[in-house]
Design a protein around this motif. Structure first.
Motif, PDB file in Angstrom:
ATOM      1  N   ILE A  52      -4.533   2.700  -7.657  1.00 18.02           N
ATOM      2  CA  ILE A  52      -5.142   3.496  -6.587  1.00 18.02           C
ATOM      3  C   ILE A  52      -4.265   4.696  -6.260  1.00 18.02           C
ATOM      4  O   ILE A  52      -4.765   5.803  -6.019  1.00 18.02           O
ATOM      5  CB  ILE A  52      -5.367   2.630  -5.331  1.00 18.02           C
ATOM      6  N   GLY A  53      -2.960   4.500  -6.277  1.00 16.89           N
ATOM      7  CA  GLY A  53      -2.039   5.599  -5.986  1.00 16.89           C
ATOM      8  C   GLY A  53      -2.155   6.725  -6.982  1.00 16.89           C
ATOM      9  O   GLY A  53      -2.218   7.901  -6.600  1.00 16.89           O
ATOM     10  N   ARG A  54      -2.210   6.412  -8.241  1.00 21.25           N
ATOM     11  CA  ARG A  54      -2.290   7.458  -9.264  1.00 21.25           C
ATOM     12  C   ARG A  54      -3.625   8.198  -9.193  1.00 21.25           C
ATOM     13  O   ARG A  54      -3.672   9.432  -9.299  1.00 21.25           O
ATOM     14  CB  ARG A  54      -2.086   6.848 -10.643  1.00 21.25           C
ATOM     15  N   LEU A  55      -4.710   7.442  -9.046  1.00 21.04           N
ATOM     16  CA  LEU A  55      -6.021   8.084  -8.948  1.00 21.04           C
ATOM     17  C   LEU A  55      -6.115   8.933  -7.680  1.00 21.04           C
ATOM     18  O   LEU A  55      -6.618  10.059  -7.701  1.00 21.04           O
ATOM     19  CB  LEU A  55      -7.118   7.022  -8.953  1.00 21.04           C
ATOM     20  N   GLY A  56      -5.635   8.379  -6.564  1.00 17.30           N
ATOM     21  CA  GLY A  56      -5.695   9.117  -5.300  1.00 17.30           C
ATOM     22  C   GLY A  56      -4.848  10.370  -5.334  1.00 17.30           C
ATOM     23  O   GLY A  56      -5.262  11.429  -4.828  1.00 17.30           O
ATOM     24  N   GLU A  57      -3.663  10.283  -5.914  1.00 20.59           N
ATOM     25  CA  GLU A  57      -2.800  11.462  -5.997  1.00 20.59           C
ATOM     26  C   GLU A  57      -3.468  12.564  -6.805  1.00 20.59           C
ATOM     27  O   GLU A  57      -3.460  13.733  -6.393  1.00 20.59           O
ATOM     28  CB  GLU A  57      -1.467  11.087  -6.633  1.00 20.59           C
ATOM     29  N   ALA A  58      -4.084  12.219  -7.929  1.00 18.50           N
ATOM     30  CA  ALA A  58      -4.774  13.221  -8.745  1.00 18.50           C
ATOM     31  C   ALA A  58      -5.952  13.828  -7.986  1.00 18.50           C
ATOM     32  O   ALA A  58      -6.163  15.056  -8.015  1.00 18.50           O
ATOM     33  CB  ALA A  58      -5.260  12.580 -10.045  1.00 18.50           C
ATOM     34  N   GLY A  70      -5.123  10.365   6.659  1.00 20.08           N
ATOM     35  CA  GLY A  70      -4.123  10.577   5.620  1.00 20.08           C
ATOM     36  C   GLY A  70      -3.053   9.504   5.618  1.00 20.08           C
ATOM     37  O   GLY A  70      -2.571   9.092   4.553  1.00 20.08           O
ATOM     38  N   TRP A  71      -2.679   9.051   6.807  1.00 20.20           N
ATOM     39  CA  TRP A  71      -1.675   7.980   6.928  1.00 20.20           C
ATOM     40  C   TRP A  71      -2.172   6.688   6.275  1.00 20.20           C
ATOM     41  O   TRP A  71      -1.494   6.081   5.450  1.00 20.20           O
ATOM     42  CB  TRP A  71      -1.374   7.754   8.403  1.00 20.20           C
ATOM     43  N   LEU A  72      -3.409   6.295   6.632  1.00 20.14           N
ATOM     44  CA  LEU A  72      -3.970   5.059   6.089  1.00 20.14           C
ATOM     45  C   LEU A  72      -4.182   5.146   4.578  1.00 20.14           C
ATOM     46  O   LEU A  72      -3.861   4.212   3.832  1.00 20.14           O
ATOM     47  CB  LEU A  72      -5.292   4.740   6.794  1.00 20.14           C
ATOM     48  N   ILE A  73      -4.706   6.267   4.119  1.00 14.92           N
ATOM     49  CA  ILE A  73      -4.952   6.424   2.677  1.00 14.92           C
ATOM     50  C   ILE A  73      -3.632   6.452   1.917  1.00 14.92           C
ATOM     51  O   ILE A  73      -3.491   5.843   0.851  1.00 14.92           O
ATOM     52  CB  ILE A  73      -5.770   7.698   2.415  1.00 14.92           C
ATOM     53  N   GLY A  74      -2.646   7.170   2.459  1.00 16.87           N
ATOM     54  CA  GLY A  74      -1.347   7.235   1.799  1.00 16.87           C
ATOM     55  C   GLY A  74      -0.678   5.879   1.696  1.00 16.87           C
ATOM     56  O   GLY A  74      -0.088   5.536   0.661  1.00 16.87           O
ATOM     57  N   LEU A  75      -0.777   5.067   2.766  1.00 13.00           N
ATOM     58  CA  LEU A  75      -0.206   3.726   2.728  1.00 13.00           C
ATOM     59  C   LEU A  75      -0.946   2.843   1.724  1.00 13.00           C
ATOM     60  O   LEU A  75      -0.328   2.076   0.985  1.00 13.00           O
ATOM     61  CB  LEU A  75      -0.256   3.090   4.115  1.00 13.00           C
ATOM     62  N   LEU A  76      -2.275   2.958   1.692  1.00 12.12           N
ATOM     63  CA  LEU A  76      -3.052   2.188   0.722  1.00 12.12           C
ATOM     64  C   LEU A  76      -2.672   2.567  -0.707  1.00 12.12           C
ATOM     65  O   LEU A  76      -2.510   1.694  -1.571  1.00 12.12           O
ATOM     66  CB  LEU A  76      -4.540   2.419   0.957  1.00 12.12           C
ATOM     67  N   MET A  77      -2.525   3.845  -0.956  1.00 13.24           N
ATOM     68  CA  MET A  77      -2.133   4.301  -2.290  1.00 13.24           C
ATOM     69  C   MET A  77      -0.757   3.776  -2.677  1.00 13.24           C
ATOM     70  O   MET A  77      -0.503   3.474  -3.846  1.00 13.24           O
ATOM     71  CB  MET A  77      -2.155   5.827  -2.339  1.00 13.24           C
ATOM     72  N   SER A  78       0.128   3.681  -1.703  1.00 18.72           N
ATOM     73  CA  SER A  78       1.487   3.224  -2.008  1.00 18.72           C
ATOM     74  C   SER A  78       1.558   1.727  -2.284  1.00 18.72           C
ATOM     75  O   SER A  78       2.515   1.257  -2.895  1.00 18.72           O
ATOM     76  CB  SER A  78       2.419   3.567  -0.846  1.00 18.72           C
ATOM     77  N   LEU A  79       0.539   0.968  -1.848  1.00 26.64           N
ATOM     78  CA  LEU A  79       0.548  -0.474  -2.028  1.00 26.64           C
ATOM     79  C   LEU A  79      -0.073  -0.914  -3.356  1.00 26.64           C
ATOM     80  O   LEU A  79       0.088  -2.067  -3.755  1.00 26.64           O
ATOM     81  CB  LEU A  79      -0.195  -1.161  -0.869  1.00 26.64           C
ATOM     82  N   GLN A  80      -0.809   0.005  -4.008  1.00 29.96           N
ATOM     83  CA  GLN A  80      -1.460  -0.352  -5.264  1.00 29.96           C
ATOM     84  C   GLN A  80      -1.290   0.807  -6.248  1.00 29.96           C
ATOM     85  O   GLN A  80      -1.745   1.914  -5.996  1.00 29.96           O
ATOM     86  CB  GLN A  80      -2.947  -0.624  -5.008  1.00 29.96           C
ATOM     87  N   ARG A  81      -0.624   0.561  -7.347  1.00 29.84           N
ATOM     88  CA  ARG A  81      -0.223   1.646  -8.244  1.00 29.84           C
ATOM     89  C   ARG A  81      -1.410   2.401  -8.825  1.00 29.84           C
ATOM     90  O   ARG A  81      -1.413   3.629  -8.857  1.00 29.84           O
ATOM     91  CB  ARG A  81       0.633   1.073  -9.374  1.00 29.84           C
TER      92      ARG A  81
END
Length: 242
Positions: free
Chosen positions: A76-82, A63-74
């Motif tokens: 990916i962040g939106r898709l991952g959050e959904a 979760g830490w790695l995925i969350g950081l990756l999502m935060s670095l690319q908008r």
């Protein structure tokens, strides 16, 4: 806490005078069952603890790695959050059924269920933490023209550690309950399996005893996380009011 435990003990003993032992056993019988559990079912406790530790550590790191990756690319962040909010909305029973259908191994089934239900909490916590990062701090660090790795190492990782610990406090007991639930359905060892055995033999005293063990383990686990928080976040000043 001591007063609450004492009151509950008195209440259980009082109810044992009203109800038969297969509904509410006397407190001495529960205490004897506790001794039996520790002498006869030690391996089941170890199995459940190992399953819990592996699942919670994997969910935390993933979760830490995925969350950081999502935060670095908008994007990916939106898709991952959904996606992860969709996983959070999925019933635990459905995920358990999928695990039984998709995997043969018992350990893999239990890990899949616990990891799938725990990792979205860490992902969302880290992602939201980075989104709420103080813009002034980010601007101040960017004045030194840091590389992306330096920004990650010096700002994002230290900042998100506290959110990882806070999330662990919130979901550790939930993850433990999920593992016990998975053991009830899909395992032949562990606390969940032992509880099913006690239920089949009408050993209500053992069910009470297992409940005491799980509650005690939850408190020990939370105390351990609190101690880790003091060590890992000793650099962070604590605010006090009054």
């Amino acid at each position: 806490m001591i007063a609450v435990v004492a009151l509950m003990t008195v209440a259980v003993q009082a109810m044992s005078y009203v109800f038969p032992p297969y509904i509410v056993p006397p407190v001495p019988e529960i205490m004897n069952s506790l001794v039996e559990i520790f002498s006869e079912y030690g391996s089941d406790m170890v199995d459940s603890i190992i399953r819990f530790a592996v699942a919670i550590l994997a969910a935390m790191l993933g979760g830490w790695l995925i969350g950081l990756l999502m935060s670095l690319q908008r994007t990916i962040g939106r898709l991952g959050e959904a996606f992860f909010r969709l996983v959070l909305a999925t019933p635990a029973l459905s995920i358990m059924v999928f695990a039984v259908l998709w995997f043969r191994g018992i350990e893999l089934r239990i890990f899949f269920v616990a990891f799938t239900l725990a990792v979205p909490f860490y992902v969302i916590a880290v992602y939201e933490a980075v989104k709420g990062l103080d813009r002034g701090l980010v601007d101040a660090v960017q004045q030194f023209r840091p590389t992306r790795w330096q920004m990650l190492r010096l700002v994002l990782i230290p900042y998100t550690v506290s959110h990882l610990i806070m999330t662990t406090k919130s979901i550790a007991s939930f993850t433990l309950r999920i593992i016990v639930f998975a053991e009830v359905i899909a395992a032949t060892s562990g606390v969940g399996s032992a509880i099913v055995e006690a239920q089949a033999n009408f050993r209500t005293d053992r069910i009470f005893a297992w409940t005491v063990v799980l509650v005690a383990f939850s408190f020990v686990m939370l105390a351990t996380v609190d101690q880790l928080e003091r060590v890992l976040l000793r650099w962070r000043p604590e605010n006090s009011i009054g």
